[in-house]
Enzyme design. Structure first.
Site, PDB file in Angstrom:
ATOM      1  N   ASP A  93     -14.063  47.665  -2.538  1.00  0.00           N
ATOM      2  CA  ASP A  93     -13.385  49.220  -2.991  1.00  0.00           C
ATOM      3  C   ASP A  93     -15.350  50.152  -3.481  1.00  0.00           C
ATOM      4  O   ASP A  93     -15.076  50.617  -4.264  1.00  0.00           O
ATOM      5  CB  ASP A  93     -12.374  49.053  -3.753  1.00  0.00           C
ATOM      6  CG  ASP A  93     -11.065  48.811  -3.517  1.00  0.00           C
ATOM      7  OD1 ASP A  93     -10.406  48.178  -2.447  1.00  0.00           O
ATOM      8  OD2 ASP A  93     -11.795  47.079  -4.690  1.00  0.00           O
ATOM      9  N   HIS A 142     -12.214  38.313  -7.728  1.00  0.00           N
ATOM     10  CA  HIS A 142     -11.766  38.886  -8.685  1.00  0.00           C
ATOM     11  C   HIS A 142     -12.312  38.015 -10.084  1.00  0.00           C
ATOM     12  O   HIS A 142     -12.982  38.902 -11.646  1.00  0.00           O
ATOM     13  CB  HIS A 142     -10.365  38.817  -9.959  1.00  0.00           C
ATOM     14  CG  HIS A 142      -9.638  39.490  -8.665  1.00  0.00           C
ATOM     15  ND1 HIS A 142      -8.705  39.211  -7.677  1.00  0.00           N
ATOM     16  CD2 HIS A 142      -9.208  40.661  -8.270  1.00  0.00           C
ATOM     17  CE1 HIS A 142      -7.723  39.620  -6.832  1.00  0.00           C
ATOM     18  NE2 HIS A 142      -8.334  40.800  -7.326  1.00  0.00           N
ATOM     19  N   GLN A 198     -17.700  46.154  -5.289  1.00  0.00           N
ATOM     20  CA  GLN A 198     -18.154  46.612  -4.272  1.00  0.00           C
ATOM     21  C   GLN A 198     -16.989  47.172  -3.298  1.00  0.00           C
ATOM     22  O   GLN A 198     -17.355  47.569  -2.816  1.00  0.00           O
ATOM     23  CB  GLN A 198     -19.467  46.558  -3.806  1.00  0.00           C
ATOM     24  CG  GLN A 198     -20.235  46.643  -3.453  1.00  0.00           C
ATOM     25  CD  GLN A 198     -20.455  48.637  -3.117  1.00  0.00           C
ATOM     26  OE1 GLN A 198     -21.116  49.073  -4.163  1.00  0.00           O
ATOM     27  NE2 GLN A 198     -20.578  49.359  -1.661  1.00  0.00           N
ATOM     28  N   ARG A 228      -4.718  40.919  -0.214  1.00  0.00           N
ATOM     29  CA  ARG A 228      -3.969  40.989   0.934  1.00  0.00           C
ATOM     30  C   ARG A 228      -4.292  39.872   2.286  1.00  0.00           C
ATOM     31  O   ARG A 228      -3.524  39.769   2.779  1.00  0.00           O
ATOM     32  CB  ARG A 228      -4.290  42.418   1.433  1.00  0.00           C
ATOM     33  CG  ARG A 228      -3.582  43.680   0.745  1.00  0.00           C
ATOM     34  CD  ARG A 228      -3.387  44.608   1.517  1.00  0.00           C
ATOM     35  NE  ARG A 228      -2.093  45.449   0.419  1.00  0.00           N
ATOM     36  CZ  ARG A 228      -3.727  46.497  -0.387  1.00  0.00           C
ATOM     37  NH1 ARG A 228      -4.722  46.462  -0.306  1.00  0.00           N
ATOM     38  NH2 ARG A 228      -2.401  47.454  -1.261  1.00  0.00           N
TER      39      ARG A 228
HETATM   40  P1  AMP Z   1      -7.660  44.822  -7.131  1.00  0.00           P
HETATM   41  O1  AMP Z   1      -6.935  43.876  -7.605  1.00  0.00           O
HETATM   42  O2  AMP Z   1      -7.528  44.606  -5.361  1.00  0.00           O
HETATM   43  O3  AMP Z   1      -7.300  45.897  -7.476  1.00  0.00           O
HETATM   44  O4  AMP Z   1      -9.352  44.005  -7.443  1.00  0.00           O
HETATM   45  C1  AMP Z   1      -9.006  44.258  -8.831  1.00  0.00           C
HETATM   46  C2  AMP Z   1     -11.019  44.527  -8.875  1.00  0.00           C
HETATM   47  O5  AMP Z   1     -11.338  43.230  -8.524  1.00  0.00           O
HETATM   48  C3  AMP Z   1     -11.464  45.539  -7.758  1.00  0.00           C
HETATM   49  O6  AMP Z   1     -12.555  46.109  -8.764  1.00  0.00           O
HETATM   50  C4  AMP Z   1     -11.817  45.145  -6.851  1.00  0.00           C
HETATM   51  O7  AMP Z   1     -12.775  45.957  -6.448  1.00  0.00           O
HETATM   52  C5  AMP Z   1     -12.531  43.899  -6.924  1.00  0.00           C
HETATM   53  N1  AMP Z   1     -12.586  43.408  -5.924  1.00  0.00           N
HETATM   54  C6  AMP Z   1     -11.231  42.854  -5.009  1.00  0.00           C
HETATM   55  N2  AMP Z   1     -11.810  42.377  -4.381  1.00  0.00           N
HETATM   56  C7  AMP Z   1     -13.249  41.409  -4.336  1.00  0.00           C
HETATM   57  C8  AMP Z   1     -14.363  40.929  -3.918  1.00  0.00           C
HETATM   58  N3  AMP Z   1     -14.051  40.384  -2.781  1.00  0.00           N
HETATM   59  N4  AMP Z   1     -15.571  40.825  -4.143  1.00  0.00           N
HETATM   60  C9  AMP Z   1     -15.568  41.166  -5.603  1.00  0.00           C
HETATM   61  N5  AMP Z   1     -15.299  41.666  -6.289  1.00  0.00           N
HETATM   62  C10 AMP Z   1     -13.790  42.625  -5.351  1.00  0.00           C
END
Ligand code: AMP
Length: 291
Positions: A154, A41, A152, A191
């Site tokens: 997701d 993030h 990327q 997670r």
């Molecule tokens: P989330 O909180 O899981 O909904 O993720 C929020 C944003 O952070 C989304 O655009 C995800 O794709 C991105 N994100 C989550 N994990 C990673 C990671 N390991 N590397 C890059 N971006 C990430």
């Protein structure tokens, strides 16, 4: 209870808009998240900070993207700690609405990116991408950013968001950032905190298996059938007994994440989802990309 982040965190849409107005008409970079922040993030936030005058990040665990047997109720929440990290990186506003602020009792409209429900990840989580598309559309309408940043990690979500923005004429530039990994290759994810120590030890097998799939393509002059690539991935996963459920290994166009039968020099996106113990892990690599 009052906290030192009270002026940084906006809980309602009107309060967000008021605060946003006081900051003027400059470029706005937006990073939507569900919180429990990690370096993945933060890499998006740093990029947003570098390229925009104002940076907004949202923290909202979106109920409409969780299936009935998924982890909505236990999704990790740590707003104060997240706010501390975002403040340190120079974020101007954190938008952290509660569920009722985003979905009133009368809420009925959904954004349905139907084709993406037919991707491997879409089939594995029915309704998920409708939940994602709906909440991202709402957040883009609230924040009205110049640039919005996504990971990327997701891969299908990236395609969904590019489509929403183009199809619905949303005046935001979508920026996709590379997946950030732990030093042993495991893609960072909120997670990962669910993994037991022994599961955490073997979890890098996910990335290792994807690299084996890519290697099969590289070794054959950047030509391979999807079947051959999937077999290489499976071979690596089969060596790890703690991987107890491979939900899919999919070879897709890296433009729209729909399955393809063979891969040439143009490459593909190879993705998978599996369960390591009780924890669902997803990951993907784009062939030929520098990493
Ligand atoms: P989330 O909180 O899981 O909904 O993720 C929020 C944003 O952070 C989304 O655009 C995800 O794709 C991105 N994100 C989550 N994990 C990673 C990671 N390991 N590397 C890059 N971006 C990430």
């Amino acid at each position: 209870m009052a906290s030192r982040f009270d002026s940084l965190i906006q809980r309602t849409i009107p309060a967000f808009r008021n605060k946003r107005m006081t900051l003027g008409t400059s470029s706005v970079g937006f990073v939507p998240t569900m919180g429990a922040l990690h370096e993945g993030h933060l890499s998006l936030v740093r990029e947003a900070r570098e390229k925009n005058d104002i940076v907004v990040s949202s923290i909202f665990v979106n109920p409409t993207q969780f299936g009935p047997s998924e982890d909505f109720d236990k999704y990790p929440q740590q707003l104060q700690e997240d706010a501390r990290m975002l403040e340190e990186l120079g974020v101007d506003i954190i938008f952290a609405p509660n569920k009722d602020e985003m979905y009133t009792d009368n809420h009925t409209t959904k954004v349905m990116p139907e084709i993406f429900e037919t991707t491997a990840e879409g089939k594995s989580r029915p309704g998920f991408f409708t939940g994602v598309a709906t909440v991202v559309t709402k957040l883009l309408n609230v924040v009205q950013p110049t640039n919005a940043y996504f990971g990327q990690k997701d891969a299908v979500q990236c395609c969904v968001i590019r489509r929403i923005v183009e199809d619905l004429n949303i005046p935001t530039n979508v920026v996709i950032m590379p997946t950030v990994r732990e030093s042993d290759g495991l893609a960072m994810s909120s997670r990962n905190a669910y993994l037991m120590p022994e599961e955490r030890l073997i979890a890098p097998v996910v990335f290792k298996s994807l690299l084996a799939g890519e290697q099969a393509w590289l070794d054959n002059d950047k030509q391979a059938s999807a079947e051959e690539i999937v077999a290489e991935v499976q071979k690596v996963l089969n060596q790890e007994p703690m991987v107890n459920e491979v939900q899919y290994v999919s070879v897709d166009s890296n433009i729209n994440m729909l399955p393809i039968d063979s891969v040439g020099p143009e490459g593909c996106c190879l993705s998978l989802a599996l369960k390591c113990g009780e924890v669902r892990l997803i990951d993907n690599i784009v062939f030929g990309a520098i990493r």
